[in-house]
Design a protein around this motif. Sequence first.
Motif, mmCIF file in Angstrom:
data_model
loop_
_atom_site.group_PDB
_atom_site.id
_atom_site.type_symbol
_atom_site.label_atom_id
_atom_site.label_comp_id
_atom_site.label_asym_id
_atom_site.label_seq_id
_atom_site.Cartn_x
_atom_site.Cartn_y
_atom_site.Cartn_z
ATOM 1 N N SER A 237 0.828 -1.206 0.000
ATOM 2 C CA SER A 237 0.000 0.000 0.000
ATOM 3 C C SER A 237 0.862 1.256 0.000
ATOM 4 O O SER A 237 0.535 2.238 -0.674
ATOM 5 N N PHE A 238 1.968 1.236 0.736
ATOM 6 C CA PHE A 238 2.861 2.398 0.761
ATOM 7 C C PHE A 238 3.472 2.615 -0.626
ATOM 8 O O PHE A 238 3.495 3.737 -1.139
ATOM 9 N N ALA A 239 3.976 1.519 -1.232
ATOM 10 C CA ALA A 239 4.613 1.629 -2.548
ATOM 11 C C ALA A 239 3.634 2.105 -3.604
ATOM 12 O O ALA A 239 3.968 2.949 -4.451
ATOM 13 N N GLN A 240 2.419 1.589 -3.575
ATOM 14 C CA GLN A 240 1.414 1.988 -4.553
ATOM 15 C C GLN A 240 1.028 3.452 -4.371
ATOM 16 O O GLN A 240 0.871 4.184 -5.348
ATOM 17 N N ALA A 241 0.890 3.881 -3.125
ATOM 18 C CA ALA A 241 0.549 5.285 -2.867
ATOM 19 C C ALA A 241 1.647 6.227 -3.335
ATOM 20 O O ALA A 241 1.377 7.371 -3.713
ATOM 21 N N ALA A 242 2.881 5.731 -3.317
ATOM 22 C CA ALA A 242 4.018 6.544 -3.755
ATOM 23 C C ALA A 242 4.206 6.505 -5.269
ATOM 24 O O ALA A 242 5.131 7.130 -5.792
ATOM 25 N N GLY A 243 3.360 5.748 -5.965
ATOM 26 C CA GLY A 243 3.431 5.713 -7.425
ATOM 27 C C GLY A 243 4.485 4.772 -7.972
ATOM 28 O O GLY A 243 4.994 4.997 -9.086
ATOM 29 N N THR A 244 4.810 3.720 -7.253
ATOM 30 C CA THR A 244 5.820 2.772 -7.716
ATOM 31 C C THR A 244 5.286 1.984 -8.907
ATOM 32 O O THR A 244 4.273 1.287 -8.785
ATOM 33 N N PRO A 245 5.939 2.057 -10.067
ATOM 34 C CA PRO A 245 5.434 1.399 -11.278
ATOM 35 C C PRO A 245 5.856 -0.068 -11.324
ATOM 36 O O PRO A 245 6.689 -0.473 -12.143
ATOM 37 N N ALA A 246 5.281 -0.878 -10.454
ATOM 38 C CA ALA A 246 5.735 -2.255 -10.327
ATOM 39 C C ALA A 246 4.596 -3.174 -9.906
ATOM 40 O O ALA A 246 3.671 -2.756 -9.206
ATOM 41 N N GLU A 247 4.704 -4.428 -10.324
ATOM 42 C CA GLU A 247 3.886 -5.488 -9.742
ATOM 43 C C GLU A 247 4.361 -5.683 -8.309
ATOM 44 O O GLU A 247 5.550 -5.521 -8.013
ATOM 45 N N TRP A 248 3.459 -6.049 -7.431
ATOM 46 C CA TRP A 248 3.855 -6.226 -6.031
ATOM 47 C C TRP A 248 3.452 -7.610 -5.539
ATOM 48 O O TRP A 248 2.333 -8.060 -5.775
ATOM 49 N N ILE A 249 4.379 -8.283 -4.865
ATOM 50 C CA ILE A 249 4.135 -9.609 -4.300
ATOM 51 C C ILE A 249 4.325 -9.514 -2.797
ATOM 52 O O ILE A 249 5.397 -9.114 -2.328
ATOM 53 N N THR A 250 3.302 -9.875 -2.038
ATOM 54 C CA THR A 250 3.376 -9.852 -0.585
ATOM 55 C C THR A 250 3.465 -11.284 -0.085
ATOM 56 O O THR A 250 2.453 -11.986 0.029
ATOM 57 N N GLN A 251 4.678 -11.752 0.173
ATOM 58 C CA GLN A 251 4.883 -13.078 0.725
ATOM 59 C C GLN A 251 6.360 -13.248 1.079
ATOM 60 O O GLN A 251 7.200 -12.427 0.712
ATOM 61 N N ASP A 252 6.644 -14.297 1.810
ATOM 62 C CA ASP A 252 8.024 -14.648 2.105
ATOM 63 C C ASP A 252 8.727 -15.028 0.808
ATOM 64 O O ASP A 252 8.144 -15.687 -0.060
ATOM 65 N N LEU A 253 9.964 -14.614 0.664
ATOM 66 C CA LEU A 253 10.676 -14.857 -0.593
ATOM 67 C C LEU A 253 10.775 -16.343 -0.926
ATOM 68 O O LEU A 253 10.722 -16.741 -2.100
ATOM 69 N N PHE A 254 10.908 -17.195 0.090
ATOM 70 C CA PHE A 254 11.060 -18.626 -0.167
ATOM 71 C C PHE A 254 9.740 -19.295 -0.559
ATOM 72 O O PHE A 254 9.737 -20.460 -0.957
ATOM 73 N N ASP A 255 8.631 -18.559 -0.447
ATOM 74 C CA ASP A 255 7.334 -19.079 -0.866
ATOM 75 C C ASP A 255 6.981 -18.660 -2.292
ATOM 76 O O ASP A 255 5.918 -19.027 -2.799
ATOM 77 N N LEU A 256 7.849 -17.898 -2.924
ATOM 78 C CA LEU A 256 7.584 -17.448 -4.285
ATOM 79 C C LEU A 256 7.480 -18.650 -5.224
ATOM 80 O O LEU A 256 8.245 -19.615 -5.108
ATOM 81 N N ASP A 257 6.542 -18.578 -6.153
ATOM 82 C CA ASP A 257 6.339 -19.636 -7.142
ATOM 83 C C ASP A 257 7.679 -20.045 -7.753
ATOM 84 O O ASP A 257 8.386 -19.204 -8.331
ATOM 85 N N PRO A 258 8.066 -21.313 -7.658
ATOM 86 C CA PRO A 258 9.369 -21.750 -8.188
ATOM 87 C C PRO A 258 9.549 -21.492 -9.676
ATOM 88 O O PRO A 258 10.685 -21.451 -10.164
ATOM 89 N N ALA A 259 8.452 -21.311 -10.401
ATOM 90 C CA ALA A 259 8.555 -21.072 -11.841
ATOM 91 C C ALA A 259 8.935 -19.631 -12.172
ATOM 92 O O ALA A 259 9.325 -19.341 -13.313
ATOM 93 N N ARG A 260 8.820 -18.729 -11.213
ATOM 94 C CA ARG A 260 9.119 -17.322 -11.492
ATOM 95 C C ARG A 260 10.618 -17.119 -11.646
ATOM 96 O O ARG A 260 11.413 -17.500 -10.784
ATOM 97 N N ARG A 261 11.007 -16.505 -12.755
ATOM 98 C CA ARG A 261 12.388 -16.136 -13.023
ATOM 99 C C ARG A 261 12.418 -14.678 -13.460
ATOM 100 O O ARG A 261 11.444 -14.156 -14.008
#
Length: 230
Positions: free
Chosen positions: A98-122
């Motif tokens: 929410s902070f990043a979006q309010a600041a206008g960050t032009p990015a997709e955002w993922i809210t999770q522990d890094l080790f839980d990230l989909d293994p297919a994501r590169r």
Amino acid sequence: MLNARSTADEWMDEADATEPAFRGALRDLERINRITLAYRPTLQWLDRLVRETGATELSVLDVGAGGGDMLRAVHRWAARRGVRVRLTGLDRSPWSASFAQAAGTPAEWITQDLFDLDPARRFDAVICSLFAHHLPDPVLVRFLRWLEARAERGWMICDLHRHPIPWAAVWAGVRLFRMDPMVIHDSTVSIARGFVRADWERVLAKAGVRAEVRWALPFRWTVSAIRDAG
């Protein structure tokens, strides 16, 4: 007290940190990042990555992205360099997005522990600025292997040098500028949790990862690897 990495807790890492407290800390951390030129090592590394690989477009993941200020700096860098970027921020705090979006960050955002990230994501490039010191050595070893698996063209960590001079400067500075209580507490803890070169050499060896360790001003270390995936 700075002979070895501290294991003291940072308030920012606590699960019960409230949104107002977290938001105030992120605002002041961005101020510190600007004052201490914290974006420069990462942007210089991206310059090098583009130069050595010939990439004209990049997917970039920022791990421990906080309030998104690094990603906003990368967006500005890409516009200046004529590089097309697809930006993604990853942070486990529910308040970061929410902070990043309010600041206008032009990015997709993922809210999770890094080790839980989909293994297919590169991603072409994975960056990590002032986050690694939050990790104890065994988790840092795992993270280095994770970076190797996630980054197609290269990855880069920038983090704090553990030394009395930055510790004292930060202790005085956050009080002089009357920063958020969370920042006042965590700032010197972060430096005490930081690194000397021998720390990086040890964890890299334990992880079985080859990377370049460089000194960066002011009182930073960069740890990075670049490969041409083109």
